[in-house]
Motif scaffolding. Structure first.
Motif, short mmCIF file in Angstrom:
data_model
loop_
_atom_site.label_atom_id
_atom_site.label_comp_id
_atom_site.label_asym_id
_atom_site.label_seq_id
_atom_site.Cartn_x
_atom_site.Cartn_y
_atom_site.Cartn_z
N ARG A 1 -4.14 3.97 1.96
CA ARG A 1 -4.68 2.61 1.92
C ARG A 1 -4.77 2.05 0.51
O ARG A 1 -5.19 0.92 0.33
CB ARG A 1 -6.06 2.58 2.58
CG ARG A 1 -6.01 2.72 4.10
CD ARG A 1 -7.41 2.58 4.68
NE ARG A 1 -8.36 3.48 4.02
CZ ARG A 1 -8.51 4.77 4.33
NH1 ARG A 1 -7.79 5.30 5.27
NH2 ARG A 1 -9.39 5.51 3.69
N ARG B 1 0.84 -1.18 0.00
CA ARG B 1 0.00 0.00 0.00
C ARG B 1 0.88 1.24 0.00
O ARG B 1 2.01 1.21 0.50
CB ARG B 1 -0.88 0.02 1.25
CG ARG B 1 -1.97 -1.02 1.23
CD ARG B 1 -2.79 -0.92 2.51
NE ARG B 1 -3.48 -2.17 2.78
CZ ARG B 1 -4.68 -2.47 2.26
NH1 ARG B 1 -5.32 -1.60 1.50
NH2 ARG B 1 -5.24 -3.63 2.52
N SER C 1 -6.12 9.73 2.06
CA SER C 1 -6.79 8.46 1.73
C SER C 1 -5.92 7.60 0.80
O SER C 1 -6.15 6.40 0.66
CB SER C 1 -8.14 8.72 1.07
OG SER C 1 -7.94 9.28 -0.21
#
Ligand SMILES: Nc1ncnc2c1ncn2[C@@H]1O[C@H](COP(=O)(O)OP(=O)(O)OP(=O)(O)O)[C@@H](O)[C@H]1O
Ligand SMILES: Nc1ncnc2c1ncn2[C@@H]1O[C@H](COP(=O)(O)OP(=O)(O)OP(=O)(O)O)[C@@H](O)[C@H]1O
Ligand SMILES: [Mg+2]
Ligand SMILES: [Mg+2]
Lengths: 340, 336
Positions: free
Chosen positions: B155, B115, B152
């Motif tokens: 992730r 990630r 964001s």
């Protein structure tokens, strides 16, 4: 001047697991006899798919889902496959970005140039071999008589691109489509190849569709320019007009963001001058925004841009030939096509 | 080679990297690719030195040797006075805090299974920055925001981002430890012009904020002119010209530098180009031409070029060139 090629409302889609990729989505352009049309646009906007679709050979699983392609007065879309073959190679020659991928590693470059001559021009092997050497001289490959026997891996990228041009020229096409012919090459080699293309165009009275994302290459080589964004032509103009006064906000942004030699790196107060960028990124072709595809990045967005789809229309203010300049933007036309 | 009175951050002396060419069943070494063949450069704190030259001239190899991502065949590399080539693995790792890298291909350089948050946080983890994971996560969020990405993004995976965004992720990772030098190997070459500017502006802003120095490897001279303080031009493993941006662009001395500048297509159709087209190909670094390495393509080649190798000499203060046609050294300085 007559048009060698007229493309109208061409659409080529790819059905994938992620959804339908509208790689070419209602694109229209024309190439006049003897002219060079530059096709510019950013990575993934559909330039190569458009080029390959001209001979109805979109890369699989691509499908031509609509539009018209007229080459020297013949409608290629309705032509039976058998007659279409006549135009491949003979009518339209193709040159690609990656010559090493287009050439067969197990045959000599000479035999690959000769192949088309034997098939299309019914030459004997010896004739074709001699013609291959002549063509290699034309594209300025030094020591051609020896190099016909070379295999692709023995030649540099620049030399391979010359071989590709020789193959495309072998059957005397009326239109040469060159898709990023110099992108993989160094600038000094690029300058030499562009010089060669310009010379060949005059000698062979070719029309040229030159695809590039390099605005410098297009400025130096093209007579007219078509600007592509997300599968569409958004602006089309003679090269000088386009660079002097771009009309589409995308073209404006594109021209502004190109770094040019000779521009000062610092402003008058001594601080670093920032490069103008277009904010955001090129849209995902499976999820094109509604309305004008450029509207999420457009600095001049109007309310109709979010809902209505601007079409490529003549810019009447240009004066003279009404088809000389075209733009697809509501800054210049209202949604009913009336000039603003 | 250095403006007097300042201490270089990085000193590279006579760096060489020769790759063996192996042939046959016994893998006998049949020759050597002299990818980097005697390169000397200095980089000063907070400056941008651009390294330009054609494909295969040895730019990437030089960068990798400086970082010790590969071992040089010969030469010296000092960072902040310390001999990098003498460091053992532990000291080298400690040193890497100050020396980071950004690669050309934003698709290949980010681990696709990690990630984005982990990718950017990794250097903080390795060097145990901050008190705990939560603190490092907060830093990571700050870094992503700094390069213009939403928190964001942490992730999500690299493939969910565009090329320009991926390159900004690479930048966030490179600046995580506030390095003093970043080696950026063609960081914008694979990006579209409209997004290229976003990444270049970010690199310029970070330099003003942190005073980081860049070794900026590039082939687009128009970009180089905008961001470099000094420019080194490489040809077949050697530096053939080195000088300030103003000198290299206004007063190029080496015929190769001139050809390189003239070859750039100009996005202005009203300007006719005056151009000396270079004929011939880049010779192989496995068999560089004798004498001056550029003589086989040089438009102004003359009698000594085929036999005598011109040394890199200081023609004017801070401006170095290796060519038999440039006037002799100003102060007699000449680097072997
Ligand atoms: N074989 C394929 N399968 C699925 N999608 C494809 C295929 N070939 C192209 N596409 C998609 O079609 C779109 C247009 O691609 P195309 O190669 O025409 O772009 P381009 O303008 O030539 O870009 P570039 O400048 O990078 O060459 C892209 O979004 C691409 O992902
Ligand atoms: N691992 C290797 N083994 C053998 N030869 C190599 C290796 N890596 C690079 N080379 C050779 O060294 C020379 C210099 O390569 P390098 O990648 O440093 O050039 P570059 O200037 O970065 O080029 P580009 O602009 O194409 O990135 C080339 O001839 C290359 O083929
Ligand atoms: Mg393409
Ligand atoms: Mg490289």
């Amino acid at each position: 001047m007559a048009n060698v090629l007229e493309v109208s409302d061409l659409s080529v889609h790819f059905a994938t697991e992620r959804g339908t990729i509208r790689a070419v989505d209602g694109a229209s352009l024309r190439v006049a006899e003897g002219e060079t049309l530059g096709l510019v646009g950013e990575s993934g906007c559909g330039k190569s798919v458009l080029a390959l679709s001209l001979l109805r050979l979109p890369p699989p699983p691509g499908r031509i889902v609509g539009g018209r392609i007229v080459f020297q007065g013949t409608d290629l879309m309705t032509l039976p496959e058998k007659r279409l073959r006549h135009f491949r190679g003979r009518g339209i020659g193709l040159v690609f970005q990656e010559p090493s991928a287009a050439l067969d590693p197990v045959f000599t470059v000479g035999s690959q140039i000769a192949e088309g001559l034997i098939v299309h021009k019914m030459m004997s092997r010896a004739e074709a071999r001699a013609e291959a050497v002549r063509l290699m001289n034309v594209v300025r490959i030094p020591d051609a008589g020896r190099r016909v026997h070379d295999y692709p891996h023995q030649l540099s990228g620049g030399m391979l691109q010359r071989v590709m041009i020789a193959i495309a020229l072998a059957c005397r096409p009326a239109l040469l489509v060159a898709d990023e012919p110099t992108t993989a090459l160094d600038v000094t080699i690029q300058a030499d190849i562009l010089d060669l293309l310009r010379q060949l165009k005059d000698e062979y009275r070719l029309s040229l569709l030159l695809i590039s994302h390099n605005l410098g290459v297009v400025a130096e080589t093209a007579d007219r320019v078509a600007v592509m964004y997300a599968g569409r032509i958004v602006e089309e103009a003679p090269v000088r007009d386009l660079f002097a006064a771009p009309k589409h906000p995308y073209t404006e942004g594109l021209l502004r963001s190109v770094p040019r030699l000779g521009e000062p790196a610092r402003s008058s107060d001594g601080g670093r001058r920032r490069l103008p960028a277009i904010e955001g990124s090129v849209p995902d072709l499976t999820r094109l925004p509604g309305g004008c595809s450029f509207h999420p990045r457009c600095p001049d967005v109007l309310s109709e841009c979010r809902t209505r789809d601007p079409r490529l229309r003549p810019l009447t203010a240009a004066g003279g030939d009404p088809a000389a300049r075209q733009v697809a933007c509501f800054k210049h036309h209202d949604p009913d096509g009336r000039p603003r | 080679m250095s403006p007097p009175g300042r201490q270089p951050l990085l000193e590279v002396r006579d760096l060489r990297k020769h790759f063996p060419i192996r042939r046959g069943l016994l893998s006998r070494v049949s020759g050597w690719v002299r990818a980097v063949d005697g390169v000397s450069i200095d980089i000063f704190p907070g400056e941008t030195l651009a390294l330009v030259g054609e494909s295969g001239s040895g730019k990437t190899t030089a960068g990798r040797c400086i970082l010790r991502l590969m071992e040089p065949t010969a030469g010296a590399v000092r960072f902040d006075g310390q001999d990098l080539l003498a460091l053992g693995p532990r000291d080298l790792r400690r040193m890497r805090r100050h020396l980071q890298v950004i690669f050309q291909d934003p698709y290949a350089s980010l681990n696709p299974r990690m990630r984005v948050g982990t990718i950017v946080r990794e250097p903080l983890d390795i060097h145990r920055v901050g008190r705990n994971r939560a603190e490092r996560d907060a830093m990571t969020r700050g870094l992503l925001e700094r390069v213009g990405l939403d928190a964001s993004a942490m992730r999500r995976y690299p493939h969910e981002f565009s090329g320009g965004q991926r390159q900004r992720i690479g930048v966030a990772r490179a600046i995580a430890l506030r390095p003093r030098l970043i080696i950026a190997d063609e960081p914008v070459s694979s990006l579209d012009v409209s997004v290229q500017a976003q990444v270049i502006n970010l690199m310029l802003d970070l330099q003003e904020e942190y005073g980081v120095a860049y070794l900026f490897i590039a082939h687009d001279l128009a970009v180089v002119e905008r961001i470099a303080d000094r420019v080194a031009v490489m040809y077949l493993g050697r530096i053939v010209e080195l000088g300030t941006r103003q000198e290299i662009f206004k007063n190029p001395l080496h015929p190769y530098t001139r050809a390189l500048l003239q070859a750039i297509p100009i996005p202005d159709p009203t300007r006719a180009r005056e151009r000396t087209v270079l004929r011939g190909e880049l010779p192989s670094p496995a068999a560089p031409p004798p004498g001056c390495r550029f003589h086989t393509r040089c438009p102004v080649v003359f009698e000594p070029c085929a036999t005598l190798d011109p040394p890199l000499v200081e023609v004017a203060p801070g401006h170095w060139a290796a060519c038999h046609l440039v006037p002799g050294p100003a102060g007699g300085a000449s680097r072997p």
